[in-house]
Write a protein that holds these residues in place. Structure first.
Motif, PDB file in Angstrom:
ATOM      1  N   TYR A 123       0.831  -1.206   0.000  1.00 12.63           N
ATOM      2  CA  TYR A 123       0.000   0.000   0.000  1.00 12.63           C
ATOM      3  C   TYR A 123       0.866   1.257   0.000  1.00 12.63           C
ATOM      4  O   TYR A 123       0.568   2.234  -0.684  1.00 12.63           O
ATOM      5  N   HIS A 124       1.948   1.222   0.789  1.00  7.41           N
ATOM      6  CA  HIS A 124       2.838   2.375   0.887  1.00  7.41           C
ATOM      7  C   HIS A 124       3.402   2.741  -0.486  1.00  7.41           C
ATOM      8  O   HIS A 124       3.374   3.910  -0.890  1.00  7.41           O
ATOM      9  N   ALA A 125       3.902   1.740  -1.194  1.00  9.54           N
ATOM     10  CA  ALA A 125       4.488   2.006  -2.511  1.00  9.54           C
ATOM     11  C   ALA A 125       3.431   2.501  -3.497  1.00  9.54           C
ATOM     12  O   ALA A 125       3.648   3.483  -4.228  1.00  9.54           O
ATOM     13  N   LEU A 126       2.286   1.849  -3.510  1.00  6.05           N
ATOM     14  CA  LEU A 126       1.243   2.192  -4.477  1.00  6.05           C
ATOM     15  C   LEU A 126       0.591   3.537  -4.163  1.00  6.05           C
ATOM     16  O   LEU A 126       0.222   4.288  -5.069  1.00  6.05           O
ATOM     17  N   GLN A 127       0.451   3.872  -2.861  1.00  4.26           N
ATOM     18  CA  GLN A 127      -0.153   5.161  -2.522  1.00  4.26           C
ATOM     19  C   GLN A 127       0.751   6.319  -2.949  1.00  4.26           C
ATOM     20  O   GLN A 127       0.263   7.383  -3.343  1.00  4.26           O
ATOM     21  N   LEU A 128       2.072   6.105  -2.892  1.00  4.79           N
ATOM     22  CA  LEU A 128       2.991   7.149  -3.337  1.00  4.79           C
ATOM     23  C   LEU A 128       2.887   7.368  -4.844  1.00  4.79           C
ATOM     24  O   LEU A 128       2.872   8.511  -5.316  1.00  4.79           O
ATOM     25  N   LEU A 129       2.814   6.281  -5.593  1.00  2.41           N
ATOM     26  CA  LEU A 129       2.687   6.398  -7.039  1.00  2.41           C
ATOM     27  C   LEU A 129       1.381   7.077  -7.432  1.00  2.41           C
ATOM     28  O   LEU A 129       1.370   8.028  -8.223  1.00  2.41           O
ATOM     29  N   ALA A 130       0.279   6.591  -6.876  1.00  5.66           N
ATOM     30  CA  ALA A 130      -1.032   7.150  -7.224  1.00  5.66           C
ATOM     31  C   ALA A 130      -1.149   8.604  -6.768  1.00  5.66           C
ATOM     32  O   ALA A 130      -1.627   9.468  -7.516  1.00  5.66           O
ATOM     33  N   SER A 131      -0.698   8.892  -5.557  1.00  9.73           N
ATOM     34  CA  SER A 131      -0.816  10.251  -5.018  1.00  9.73           C
ATOM     35  C   SER A 131       0.030  11.240  -5.794  1.00  9.73           C
ATOM     36  O   SER A 131      -0.380  12.391  -5.993  1.00  9.73           O
ATOM     37  N   SER A 132       1.207  10.814  -6.239  1.00 11.95           N
ATOM     38  CA  SER A 132       2.067  11.741  -6.975  1.00 11.95           C
ATOM     39  C   SER A 132       1.434  12.143  -8.296  1.00 11.95           C
ATOM     40  O   SER A 132       1.498  13.308  -8.703  1.00 11.95           O
ATOM     41  N   VAL A 133       0.810  11.184  -8.978  1.00 16.23           N
ATOM     42  CA  VAL A 133       0.126  11.487 -10.239  1.00 16.23           C
ATOM     43  C   VAL A 133      -1.044  12.434  -9.996  1.00 16.23           C
ATOM     44  O   VAL A 133      -1.226  13.427 -10.713  1.00 16.23           O
ATOM     45  N   ILE A 134      -1.831  12.157  -8.953  1.00 15.07           N
ATOM     46  CA  ILE A 134      -2.996  12.995  -8.642  1.00 15.07           C
ATOM     47  C   ILE A 134      -2.561  14.396  -8.221  1.00 15.07           C
ATOM     48  O   ILE A 134      -3.148  15.396  -8.637  1.00 15.07           O
ATOM     49  N   ALA A 135      -1.512  14.479  -7.377  1.00 11.61           N
ATOM     50  CA  ALA A 135      -1.046  15.779  -6.899  1.00 11.61           C
ATOM     51  C   ALA A 135      -0.554  16.649  -8.043  1.00 11.61           C
ATOM     52  O   ALA A 135      -0.850  17.849  -8.113  1.00 11.61           O
ATOM     53  N   GLN A 136       0.181  16.058  -8.960  1.00 12.04           N
ATOM     54  CA  GLN A 136       0.655  16.820 -10.118  1.00 12.04           C
ATOM     55  C   GLN A 136      -0.514  17.279 -10.985  1.00 12.04           C
ATOM     56  O   GLN A 136      -0.513  18.403 -11.499  1.00 12.04           O
ATOM     57  N   SER A 137      -1.514  16.415 -11.151  1.00 11.70           N
ATOM     58  CA  SER A 137      -2.677  16.773 -11.945  1.00 11.70           C
ATOM     59  C   SER A 137      -3.434  17.949 -11.322  1.00 11.70           C
ATOM     60  O   SER A 137      -3.829  18.894 -12.016  1.00 11.70           O
ATOM     61  N   LEU A 138      -3.609  17.902  -9.995  1.00 10.72           N
ATOM     62  CA  LEU A 138      -4.286  18.990  -9.295  1.00 10.72           C
ATOM     63  C   LEU A 138      -3.491  20.287  -9.383  1.00 10.72           C
ATOM     64  O   LEU A 138      -4.062  21.372  -9.517  1.00 10.72           O
ATOM     65  N   ALA A 139      -2.174  20.171  -9.294  1.00 13.61           N
ATOM     66  CA  ALA A 139      -1.323  21.363  -9.384  1.00 13.61           C
ATOM     67  C   ALA A 139      -1.430  22.002 -10.767  1.00 13.61           C
ATOM     68  O   ALA A 139      -1.516  23.229 -10.892  1.00 13.61           O
ATOM     69  N   ARG A 140      -1.407  21.171 -11.808  1.00 14.20           N
ATOM     70  CA  ARG A 140      -1.543  21.707 -13.166  1.00 14.20           C
ATOM     71  C   ARG A 140      -2.902  22.349 -13.373  1.00 14.20           C
ATOM     72  O   ARG A 140      -3.019  23.411 -13.976  1.00 14.20           O
ATOM     73  N   ARG A 141      -3.949  21.706 -12.849  1.00 15.79           N
ATOM     74  CA  ARG A 141      -5.295  22.251 -12.990  1.00 15.79           C
ATOM     75  C   ARG A 141      -5.419  23.592 -12.282  1.00 15.79           C
ATOM     76  O   ARG A 141      -6.039  24.526 -12.789  1.00 15.79           O
ATOM     77  N   ALA A 142      -4.817  23.713 -11.096  1.00 18.44           N
ATOM     78  CA  ALA A 142      -4.860  24.976 -10.362  1.00 18.44           C
ATOM     79  C   ALA A 142      -4.133  26.063 -11.129  1.00 18.44           C
ATOM     80  O   ALA A 142      -4.553  27.226 -11.148  1.00 18.44           O
ATOM     81  N   GLY A 143      -3.035  25.687 -11.799  1.00 20.55           N
ATOM     82  CA  GLY A 143      -2.288  26.659 -12.606  1.00 20.55           C
ATOM     83  C   GLY A 143      -3.092  27.165 -13.773  1.00 20.55           C
ATOM     84  O   GLY A 143      -3.087  28.362 -14.089  1.00 20.55           O
ATOM     85  N   LEU A 144      -3.835  26.271 -14.416  1.00 21.77           N
ATOM     86  CA  LEU A 144      -4.669  26.676 -15.539  1.00 21.77           C
ATOM     87  C   LEU A 144      -5.812  27.567 -15.087  1.00 21.77           C
ATOM     88  O   LEU A 144      -6.147  28.552 -15.731  1.00 21.77           O
ATOM     89  N   GLU A 145      -6.416  27.216 -13.913  1.00 18.93           N
ATOM     90  CA  GLU A 145      -7.520  28.026 -13.397  1.00 18.93           C
ATOM     91  C   GLU A 145      -7.038  29.424 -13.026  1.00 18.93           C
ATOM     92  O   GLU A 145      -7.726  30.420 -13.223  1.00 18.93           O
ATOM     93  N   ALA A 146      -5.818  29.498 -12.456  1.00 24.10           N
ATOM     94  CA  ALA A 146      -5.287  30.809 -12.072  1.00 24.10           C
ATOM     95  C   ALA A 146      -5.042  31.699 -13.276  1.00 24.10           C
ATOM     96  O   ALA A 146      -5.158  32.931 -13.201  1.00 24.10           O
ATOM     97  N   LYS A 147      -4.735  31.069 -14.426  1.00 23.19           N
ATOM     98  CA  LYS A 147      -4.505  31.837 -15.642  1.00 23.19           C
ATOM     99  C   LYS A 147      -5.805  32.139 -16.380  1.00 23.19           C
ATOM    100  O   LYS A 147      -5.801  32.804 -17.425  1.00 23.19           O
ATOM    101  N   GLY A 148      -6.917  31.567 -15.873  1.00 24.56           N
ATOM    102  CA  GLY A 148      -8.205  31.795 -16.512  1.00 24.56           C
ATOM    103  C   GLY A 148      -8.396  30.990 -17.759  1.00 24.56           C
ATOM    104  O   GLY A 148      -9.214  31.347 -18.630  1.00 24.56           O
ATOM    105  N   GLU A 149      -7.691  29.872 -17.899  1.00 20.81           N
ATOM    106  CA  GLU A 149      -7.805  29.052 -19.088  1.00 20.81           C
ATOM    107  C   GLU A 149      -8.833  27.946 -18.899  1.00 20.81           C
ATOM    108  O   GLU A 149      -9.124  27.564 -17.792  1.00 20.81           O
TER     109      GLU A 149
END
Length: 332
Positions: free
Chosen positions: A306-332
C-alpha cells in the motif's frame, strides 16, 4: 516525477526494504541469531527512540492552534480510523479459516493504522492544499493511533490468538510508544530545535530501524516456511486490492468534502491525509502488537504494498491537481 517521489519517500528506502526481504530469504539465520548481537533487541530499543524523536518534533503550541479547523480534522480522522476498517471488516468472512486469513489480517492491520506524516504533507503542498492542517492531522493521527490501532486489532487477535493479551499489549505500548512520545513532547522546548536541525539524520535512523524490523520479521517467516501457501498471483491480487482500497477511500473523501462545503485547499488536505497509511507506524507497532514473530512478515506485506502504491497514485494525482490549479489561475 522522480524528484517528487524522492521527496515523498519513494527512493532508496523502498528498494532497501525489498533487499531486506531478499536477504531474509537467503540468510534468515542473521535475523534470528542472538549472538554476537540480537537484531530483535536493537529493533525494540530503536522503536522507543523513533517515537521519542517524533515527540521532540511535535510542538504543543502548533497542535493547540490547529484545533480550530475541527470539521476538516473530523473528516480526516473518521476516514483514517473508521472508514478504512469498516471497508475491510466485511471481507473477513470470505477468508476466515483459509490459508489467506493472515493476508486479510495484515490488510485489516493496514486499515487500522494512522496516517503518514511526510508524504501527506508533501502531496498536499504539491497540490496546493492547506499545509498547516495537513501537518496537524498527520501528527494528531499518529497519537490517536497509539490507542485505536491496538483496540481495532484486539477485535480479532484476542479471539484468534491465544498469545494476545490486551493488557500486556497496552502495557508495552505505554512503555515503548506512549511514554517516549510524551517525554519527547515535554522536552520539545529544550531539544525541539535540535530535532528540527537534524531531522534528516533522524529520518535515516528511523529508516535503518525499520529495515532491521523488516529483516528480522521476514527472517522468522521464511525460516518457518510461512509463505508456502501464497503464490505470486496471490501477491499481485493483494496489490490490486490495495489500489482499489486507496481509490475507494479517495473517492469517498472527495464526495464527503464537497458535501461539507470545503474549499479547494481543505478538500485537497482531507483527500490526501485521509487516504494515507503510515509504513513507519505499521512496522514499528508490529513489534509490539504481534507476539508471534513467525507471522509478522506476512502481516507487513499489505502495508508495504500500500505504501508504494499510494505514493505512485498520489504523486500522479497531486501533479494533476497542481496543473489544474495553474490553468484556473490563468483563466484558461
Amino acid at each position: 516525477m522522480q524528484e517528487l517521489l524522492a521527496r515523498a519517500g519513494f527512493d532508496w528506502f523502498l528498494l532497501a526494504m525489498v533487499g531486506m526481504i531478499g536477504l531474509a530469504y537467503l540468510w534468515p539465520e542473521g535475523g534470528m541469531d542472538r549472538e554476537p548481537i540480537s537484531l530483535g533487541d536493537v529493533a525494540n530499543y530503536g522503536v522507543s527512540l523513533i517515537f521519542f524523536f517524533y515527540g521532540l518534533r511535535l510542538s504543543p503550541e502548533k497542535l493547540r492552534a490547529g484545533l480550530s479547523n475541527w470539521r476538516l480534522h473530523l473528516v480526516v480522522q473518521f476516514a483514517t480510523f473508521l472508514l478504512f476498517p469498516l471497508l475491510i471488516m466485511p471481507l473477513h468472512s470470505l477468508f476466515a479459516g483459509t490459508s489467506k486469513e493472515l493476508l486479510w489480517l495484515g490488510t485489516f492491520y493496514l486499515a487500522a493504522l494512522p496516517s503518514t506524516v511526510s508524504s501527506s504533507v508533501v502531496m498536499v503542498s504539491i497540490a496546493g492544499g492547506n499545509i498547516p492542517a495537513a501537518i496537524f492531522n498527520a501528527s494528531i493521527s499518529s497519537l490517536i493511533g497509539v490507542f485505536l490501532t491496538p483496540l481495532w486489532m484486539g477485535l480479532y487477535l484476542a479471539t484468534g490468538s491465544g498469545n494476545f493479551d490486551m493488557g500486556q499489549i497496552m502495557g508495552k505500548l505505554v512503555l515503548q510508544v506512549l511514554l517516549p512520545v510524551t517525554l519527547g513532547i515535554v522536552l520539545h522546548r529544550f531539544w525541539g530545535g535540535f530535532a528540527e536541525r537534524y531531522k534528516k539524520q533522524l529520518r535515516v535512523f528511523d529508516q535503518i530501524i525499520i529495515l532491521i524490523i523488516v529483516y528480522t520479521s521476514f527472517s522468522e517467516s521464511f525460516a518457518r516456511d510461512m509463505f508456502s501457501s501464497y503464490s505470486v498471483l496471490d501477491i499481485l491480487l493483494l496489490g490490486m486490492l490495495m489500489l482499489v482500497l486507496f481509490f475507494a477511500v479517495y473517492g469517498i473523501l472527495h464526495v464527503v468534502s464537497r458535501l461539507f462545503g470545503f474549499n479547494r485547499e481543505n478538500r485537497i488536505t482531507a483527500i490526501f491525509c485521509g487516504s494515507k497509511k503510515s509504513l513507519v507506524h505499521g512496522t514499528v507497532m508490529s513489534k509490539v502488537l504481534f507476539p508471534d514473530a513467525n507471522m509478522v512478515g506476512i502481516i507487513l506485506l499489505p502495508i508495504m504494498l500500500y505504501h508504494a502504491l499510494q505514493l505512485l497514485a498520489s504523486s500522479v494525482i497531486a501533479q494533476s491537481l497542481a496543473r489544474r490549479a495553474g490553468l484556473e489561475a490563468k483563466g484558461e
